[in-house]
Design an enzyme around this catalytic site. Structure first.
Site, mmCIF file in Angstrom:
data_model
loop_
_atom_site.group_PDB
_atom_site.id
_atom_site.type_symbol
_atom_site.label_atom_id
_atom_site.label_comp_id
_atom_site.label_asym_id
_atom_site.label_seq_id
_atom_site.Cartn_x
_atom_site.Cartn_y
_atom_site.Cartn_z
ATOM 1 N NE ARG A 19 -1.478 -2.385 2.762
ATOM 2 C CZ ARG A 19 -1.529 -3.654 2.335
ATOM 3 N NH1 ARG A 19 -2.557 -4.062 1.659
ATOM 4 N NH2 ARG A 19 -0.553 -4.522 2.592
ATOM 5 C CB THR A 20 3.399 2.582 2.335
ATOM 6 O OG1 THR A 20 2.655 2.039 3.423
ATOM 7 C CG2 THR A 20 3.922 3.950 2.709
ATOM 8 C CE LYS A 35 27.830 -2.528 -6.159
ATOM 9 N NZ LYS A 35 27.889 -1.354 -7.049
ATOM 10 N NE ARG A 60 7.082 0.626 4.882
ATOM 11 C CZ ARG A 60 5.877 0.066 4.827
ATOM 12 N NH1 ARG A 60 5.737 -1.193 4.466
ATOM 13 N NH2 ARG A 60 4.801 0.782 5.113
ATOM 14 C CG HIS A 73 3.316 3.728 8.640
ATOM 15 N ND1 HIS A 73 3.480 4.598 7.577
ATOM 16 C CD2 HIS A 73 2.950 2.538 8.086
ATOM 17 C CE1 HIS A 73 3.217 3.943 6.451
ATOM 18 N NE2 HIS A 73 2.905 2.693 6.727
HETATM 19 N N1 CP Z 1 -0.304 -0.294 5.857
HETATM 20 C C1 CP Z 1 0.907 -0.460 5.306
HETATM 21 O O1 CP Z 1 1.897 0.193 5.685
HETATM 22 O O2 CP Z 1 0.930 -1.401 4.316
HETATM 23 P P1 CP Z 1 2.207 -1.770 3.456
HETATM 24 O O3 CP Z 1 3.215 -2.397 4.395
HETATM 25 O O4 CP Z 1 1.726 -2.723 2.406
HETATM 26 O O5 CP Z 1 2.763 -0.498 2.870
#
Ligand code: CP
Length: 321
Positions: free
Chosen positions: A63-64, A93, A114, A143
């Site tokens: 999603r993100t 590396k 991320r 998040h």
């Molecule tokens: N909700 C969420 O962060 O989903 P993903 O890990 O798929 O991005």
């Protein structure tokens, strides 16, 4: 290190909901409504024309990642997408996160990161000299963009973000979406959250104390029997398998609480919305999906793209569409 937004998003790192005020969230939601109109009506937009956003994902995401990518493209911008840099970039590396960020900022206008380590987004923000960094999930930390879309979804249904009663269930110890959502709802008055988890997955003592100090009412429960009837929302979460040291310890606590049709019938009200940041791995029965109160495969995922369209635009200095 955390810089308050104070109504001005331009070039600010977005690392935590602690940077926000209710007015800042209002600015995002106002622009989100315009972004929804652009996306739903497939209106061609040049809002981010000439802008490049780098999406660097050291951890898997559906999603993100996809919603950030779609958000930028819907507004006429472009993306550099570095997925699994541990294998497909010079991180393999031995290149450090800081050096990777320094290099990528030469090629783009904003970095979305991320990373599996709590605090990595802050490290990246310190490394970046020129560009804003958006935290797309840092380990068990935060998040923030998920919390913004979750709050947008609650606001859409209840037309307020104060005087709410919610149930947050699952892995409260490791769940970054939970941490950010509690921070976000702490900005508003008179919110009460029932925290349903096995003892092993309770909020850490430090998180609990920090959140309570923000003024939110938190009630720890370990049984569905202690859930309030007619809550405004349920926010179920996955037990974060990847944060456990052994599969055995994960197996011991996974799926202690499952949303079933029976649970919904017994404890949800007409106005309760059933939320989940996803992915789910068994903690919501698929029979619940067709219940109109279940928003996790409906507005919640759509709002992810609209909110990210708004946030990226604001960080890149665009407000009016
Ligand atoms: N909700 C969420 O962060 O989903 P993903 O890990 O798929 O991005």
């Amino acid at each position: 290190m955390l810089e308050n937004i104070n109504g001005d998003f331009k070039n600010k790192d977005i690392l935590s909901l602690d940077q926000f005020s209710t007015e800042d969230i209002g600015i995002i939601f106002r622009l989100t409504r315009k972004m929804k109109d652009i996306a739903v009506n497939a209106r061609p937009s040049k809002f981010l024309e000439g802008k490049i956003v780098a999406l660097i994902f050291y951890e898997p995401s559906t999603r993100t990642f996809s919603s950030f990518s779609a958000a930028v493209k819907r507004l006429g911008g472009q993306t550099i997408e570095v997925l699994d840099p541990q294998h497909f970039s010079s991180v393999s590396k031995g290149e450090t996160l800081a050096d990777t960020i320094r290099v990528l900022e030469a090629y783009c206008d904003c970095i979305v990161l991320r990373h599996p380590q709590k605090g990595a987004a802050e490290t990246a923000a310190r490394a970046a000299f020129f560009l804003p960094v958006i935290n797309a999930g840092d380990g068990t930390g935060d998040h923030p963009t998920q919390a913004l879309l979750d709050m947008c979804t609650i606001h859409e249904k209840h037309e307020r973000l104060d005087n709410l009663t919610g149930v947050i269930a699952g892995d409260l110890l490791n769940g970054r979406t939970v941490h950010s959502l509690i921070k976000g709802l702490s900005l508003y008055k008179n919110n009460t959250l029932y925290l349903l988890s096995p003892g092993e997955l309770k909020l850490s003592r430090q998180d609990y104390t920090n959140f309570r100090e923000k003024g939110i009412n938190l009630i720890k429960i370990e049984s569905v029997k202690d859930m309030p009837g007619n809550a405004d929302f349920w926010y179920w979460t996955r037990v974060q398998k990847e944060r456990f040291e052994s599969f055995k310890s994960y197996e011991k606590v996974k799926n202690k609480f499952i949303v079933t049709k029976e649970l919904v019938k017994k404890y949800a009200g007409n106005k309760t919305i059933i939320m989940h940041p996803l992915p789910r791995v068994g903690e919501i029965d698929i029979e619940v999906d067709s219940d109109p109160r279940a928003v996790y495969l409906r507005s919640q995922i759509h709002n992810g793209m609209y909110v990210r369209m708004a946030l990226v635009s604001l960080v890149l200095g665009k407000n009016e569409s």
